[in-house]
Design an enzyme around this catalytic site. Structure first.
Site, PDB file in Angstrom:
ATOM      1  N   GLY A   1      -0.136   4.356   9.694  1.00 14.13           N
ATOM      2  CA  GLY A   1       0.571   3.557  10.694  1.00 14.13           C
ATOM      3  C   GLY A   1       1.726   4.292  11.336  1.00 14.13           C
TER       4      GLY A   1
ATOM      5  N   ASP B   1       5.582  -1.421  -0.715  1.00  9.49           N
ATOM      6  CA  ASP B   1       4.929  -0.862   0.472  1.00  9.49           C
ATOM      7  C   ASP B   1       3.429  -0.775   0.241  1.00  9.49           C
ATOM      8  OD1 ASP B   1       4.632   0.215   2.986  1.00  9.49           O
ATOM      9  OD2 ASP B   1       5.973   1.916   2.651  1.00  9.49           O
TER      10      ASP B   1
ATOM     11  N   GLY C   1       0.910   6.934   5.955  1.00  9.79           N
ATOM     12  CA  GLY C   1       1.192   7.437   7.288  1.00  9.79           C
ATOM     13  C   GLY C   1       0.160   7.081   8.330  1.00  9.79           C
TER      14      GLY C   1
ATOM     15  N   GLU D   1       9.080   5.476   5.474  1.00  7.28           N
ATOM     16  CA  GLU D   1       8.512   4.913   4.248  1.00  7.28           C
ATOM     17  C   GLU D   1       8.897   5.753   3.037  1.00  7.28           C
ATOM     18  OE1 GLU D   1       4.497   2.768   6.070  1.00  7.28           O
ATOM     19  OE2 GLU D   1       4.387   4.819   5.326  1.00  7.28           O
TER      20      GLU D   1
ATOM     21  N   SER E   1       5.270  -1.487   5.280  1.00  6.24           N
ATOM     22  CA  SER E   1       4.421  -1.975   6.365  1.00  6.24           C
ATOM     23  C   SER E   1       2.974  -2.063   5.889  1.00  6.24           C
ATOM     24  CB  SER E   1       4.534  -1.045   7.573  1.00  6.24           C
ATOM     25  OG  SER E   1       4.167   0.272   7.204  1.00  6.24           O
ATOM     26  N   GLY E   2       2.142  -2.687   6.710  1.00  3.66           N
ATOM     27  CA  GLY E   2       0.733  -2.814   6.368  1.00  3.66           C
ATOM     28  C   GLY E   2       0.305  -4.254   6.196  1.00  3.66           C
ATOM     29  N   SER E   3      -1.009  -4.450   6.132  1.00  2.00           N
ATOM     30  CA  SER E   3      -1.560  -5.807   6.110  1.00  2.00           C
ATOM     31  C   SER E   3      -1.250  -6.564   4.829  1.00  2.00           C
ATOM     32  CB  SER E   3      -3.078  -5.751   6.335  1.00  2.00           C
ATOM     33  OG  SER E   3      -3.712  -4.993   5.313  1.00  2.00           O
ATOM     34  N   THR E   4      -1.099  -5.870   3.708  1.00  2.66           N
ATOM     35  CA  THR E   4      -0.800  -6.549   2.443  1.00  2.66           C
ATOM     36  C   THR E   4       0.693  -6.839   2.317  1.00  2.66           C
ATOM     37  OG1 THR E   4      -2.639  -5.324   1.458  1.00  2.66           O
ATOM     38  CG2 THR E   4      -1.222  -6.511  -0.043  1.00  2.66           C
TER      39      THR E   4
ATOM     40  N   ALA F   1      -0.378   1.359   1.176  1.00  2.23           N
ATOM     41  CA  ALA F   1      -0.842   2.747   1.112  1.00  2.23           C
ATOM     42  C   ALA F   1      -2.199   2.848   1.781  1.00  2.23           C
ATOM     43  CB  ALA F   1      -0.926   3.225  -0.336  1.00  2.23           C
TER      44      ALA F   1
END
Length: 234
Positions: free
Chosen positions: A101, A85, A99, A107, A31-34, A87
């Site tokens: 998010g 993933d 973590g 994860e 997950s995450g923007s990248t 970071a």
């Protein structure tokens, strides 16, 4: 698209292009923007019907579906060929804090099940020492009724501040993880020995998992402010 956003996309695309196994059967998507661009790139592969993708939470599940990828579960596919993933902070030895998010347990489960784990992030996540850039504290997932005890235990271990993460304006009360647990954010300042601290926290009764990811990542790709991509390798 801003230069930072463009660099994130370049970093994600390069991470996929340089590491995706041609014969991969099971792929972890974080997950995450990248990671949005990781899923986008994997969704462009001609053989995307040949493998299944394992999510680390609700957002990554949606990324898998939105990019036309096959969705699977860690219960069905406990052995993963490669996982990508983001970071919250990365040290030069590739230890990470994750973590922010609230998906840290799933994860880490996916990362630990993968033969190869690749981190993708932007330049703001690079740090000489964990805890220096990410100052909100180490995310720790706990059993709900253990929160008061674990807060005391963490302070005895040296935490300067421990917060029970709240839902903010969107929710009255604590954040609830996908696993129906609470989250603590424990500020230990500079983390010189992430593995030792992880082991100490993990040994506390009531702790499910910590956001200290040690000895898991093999390579990290960073989108830089100038639009370029840098890499750190184990």
């Amino acid at each position: 698209m801003s230069s930072v956003e463009s660099a994130k996309k370049l970093a994600a695309y390069r991470a996929v292009d340089e590491n995706f196994p041609p014969a991969a059967k099971v792929v972890g998507i974080g997950s995450g923007s990248t990671v949005i661009y990781v899923a986008e790139r994997i969704g462009q592969l001609d053989n995307k019907s040949d493998f299944v993708c394992i999510p680390t939470g609700f957002q990554s599940q949606q990324l898998i579906i939105d990019n036309g990828l096959r969705l699977g579960t860690i219960e069905q596919f406990p052995h993963i060929d490669i996982a990508f993933d983001g970071a919250d902070e990365v040290a030069p030895n590739l230890d990470c804090i994750k973590g922010g998010g609230a998906c840290l347990f799933q994860e880490k489960l996916v990362a630990a099940a993968a033969d190869k784990f690749i981190v993708v992030a932007d330049y703001r996540k690079k740090s000489e020492v964990l805890g220096r850039q990410w100052t909100q504290g180490i995310p720790i997932e706990i059993v709900p009724n253990a929160y008061a005890k674990v807060i005391n235990d963490l302070k005895k271990l040296g935490a300067k501040k421990v917060d029970l993460r709240s839902g903010g304006k969107a929710k009255a009360g604590p954040v609830i993880t996908d696993n129906h647990n609470f989250l603590l954010d424990a500020d230990f300042g500079d983390v010189k020995d992430a593995k030792k601290l992880h082991d100490e926290i993990k040994a506390l009764v009531g702790v499910v998992e910590t956001g200290l990811f040690t000895d898991l990542a093999q390579k990290a790709y960073f989108g830089e402010e100038n639009g370029e991509v840098s890499t750190w390798t184990k």
